[in-house]
Design a protein around this motif. Structure first.
Motif, PDB file in Angstrom:
ATOM      1  N   TRP A  18       0.828  -1.207   0.000  1.00 34.18           N
ATOM      2  CA  TRP A  18       0.000   0.000   0.000  1.00 34.18           C
ATOM      3  C   TRP A  18       0.862   1.258   0.000  1.00 34.18           C
ATOM      4  O   TRP A  18       0.559   2.231  -0.702  1.00 34.18           O
ATOM      5  N   MET A  19       1.962   1.241   0.757  1.00 31.86           N
ATOM      6  CA  MET A  19       2.836   2.423   0.848  1.00 31.86           C
ATOM      7  C   MET A  19       3.502   2.753  -0.484  1.00 31.86           C
ATOM      8  O   MET A  19       3.752   3.916  -0.780  1.00 31.86           O
ATOM      9  N   ILE A  20       3.795   1.745  -1.285  1.00 32.10           N
ATOM     10  CA  ILE A  20       4.447   2.030  -2.570  1.00 32.10           C
ATOM     11  C   ILE A  20       3.440   2.118  -3.711  1.00 32.10           C
ATOM     12  O   ILE A  20       3.822   2.274  -4.868  1.00 32.10           O
ATOM     13  N   GLY A  21       2.148   2.009  -3.371  1.00 35.03           N
ATOM     14  CA  GLY A  21       1.107   2.200  -4.372  1.00 35.03           C
ATOM     15  C   GLY A  21       0.951   1.047  -5.348  1.00 35.03           C
ATOM     16  O   GLY A  21       0.592   1.259  -6.503  1.00 35.03           O
ATOM     17  N   THR A  22       1.216  -0.155  -4.881  1.00 32.94           N
ATOM     18  CA  THR A  22       1.085  -1.334  -5.724  1.00 32.94           C
ATOM     19  C   THR A  22      -0.219  -2.051  -5.395  1.00 32.94           C
ATOM     20  O   THR A  22      -0.558  -2.208  -4.227  1.00 32.94           O
ATOM     21  N   THR A  23      -0.934  -2.488  -6.401  1.00 32.08           N
ATOM     22  CA  THR A  23      -2.163  -3.248  -6.177  1.00 32.08           C
ATOM     23  C   THR A  23      -1.821  -4.711  -5.906  1.00 32.08           C
ATOM     24  O   THR A  23      -0.702  -5.171  -6.201  1.00 32.08           O
ATOM     25  N   GLN A  24      -2.795  -5.438  -5.403  1.00 33.37           N
ATOM     26  CA  GLN A  24      -2.603  -6.871  -5.211  1.00 33.37           C
ATOM     27  C   GLN A  24      -2.326  -7.549  -6.547  1.00 33.37           C
ATOM     28  O   GLN A  24      -1.487  -8.447  -6.621  1.00 33.37           O
ATOM     29  N   GLN A  25      -3.018  -7.109  -7.576  1.00 32.73           N
ATOM     30  CA  GLN A  25      -2.821  -7.682  -8.911  1.00 32.73           C
ATOM     31  C   GLN A  25      -1.395  -7.459  -9.401  1.00 32.73           C
ATOM     32  O   GLN A  25      -0.753  -8.370  -9.925  1.00 32.73           O
ATOM     33  N   GLN A  26      -0.884  -6.244  -9.229  1.00 30.20           N
ATOM     34  CA  GLN A  26       0.471  -5.933  -9.676  1.00 30.20           C
ATOM     35  C   GLN A  26       1.507  -6.760  -8.919  1.00 30.20           C
ATOM     36  O   GLN A  26       2.452  -7.285  -9.517  1.00 30.20           O
ATOM     37  N   LEU A  27       1.330  -6.877  -7.610  1.00 30.87           N
ATOM     38  CA  LEU A  27       2.263  -7.676  -6.818  1.00 30.87           C
ATOM     39  C   LEU A  27       2.196  -9.145  -7.242  1.00 30.87           C
ATOM     40  O   LEU A  27       3.235  -9.789  -7.413  1.00 30.87           O
ATOM     41  N   ALA A  28       0.995  -9.637  -7.423  1.00 35.56           N
ATOM     42  CA  ALA A  28       0.824 -11.034  -7.840  1.00 35.56           C
ATOM     43  C   ALA A  28       1.532 -11.299  -9.165  1.00 35.56           C
ATOM     44  O   ALA A  28       2.200 -12.336  -9.325  1.00 35.56           O
ATOM     45  N   GLU A  29       1.406 -10.381 -10.105  1.00 27.31           N
ATOM     46  CA  GLU A  29       2.063 -10.555 -11.404  1.00 27.31           C
ATOM     47  C   GLU A  29       3.582 -10.576 -11.254  1.00 27.31           C
ATOM     48  O   GLU A  29       4.255 -11.384 -11.904  1.00 27.31           O
TER      49      GLU A  29
END
Length: 122
Positions: A18-29
């Motif tokens: 959340w702090m770096i502005g990444t979505t769950q989808q982006q992290l998962a990818e």
């Protein structure tokens, strides 16, 4: 029931993401899994393996130790207590962002109201 360590690690994953502005989808990818698995990690429903935690740490730009910071204090915290690391709480961060988006004069009045309410609750 989830193990407290798994819950803490999950909260730290969510906090960093959340702090770096990444979505769950982006992290998962970046990690090569489905976003539903990230959801399960973040809630502590599923335990994160060592190799997966290594991949998540790399994707989020932190050392693995980041996910265990504050674990001792979190174990001592009881329900209803203020978090030991207030900035690790997503709701608190959203509240801070919203608070500072309010014009200064109104923000001061809101602050005074919050202080009065918290004093009367004690």
């Amino acid at each position: 029931m989830s193990h407290p360590v798994d819950v803490h690690v999950g909260k730290r994953i969510r906090h960093r993401r959340w702090m770096i502005g990444t979505t769950q989808q982006q992290l998962a990818e970046k990690v090569g899994i489905k976003f539903q698995q990230i959801q399960k990690y973040e809630t502590g429903m599923n335990r994160v393996s060592a190799s997966r935690l290594w991949d998540i740490a790399h994707a989020l730009g932190v050392d693995i130790s980041f996910f265990f910071e504050g674990l001792e204090n979190a174990a001592a915290q009881t329900e209803g207590d203020m978090p030991n690391d207030i900035l690790s709480d997503k709701e608190a961060l959203e509240l801070l962002r919203s608070y500072y988006a309010i014009p200064e004069a109104q923000r001061r009045r809101l602050f005074d109201l919050a202080r009065v309410l918290s004093d009367s609750a004690a």
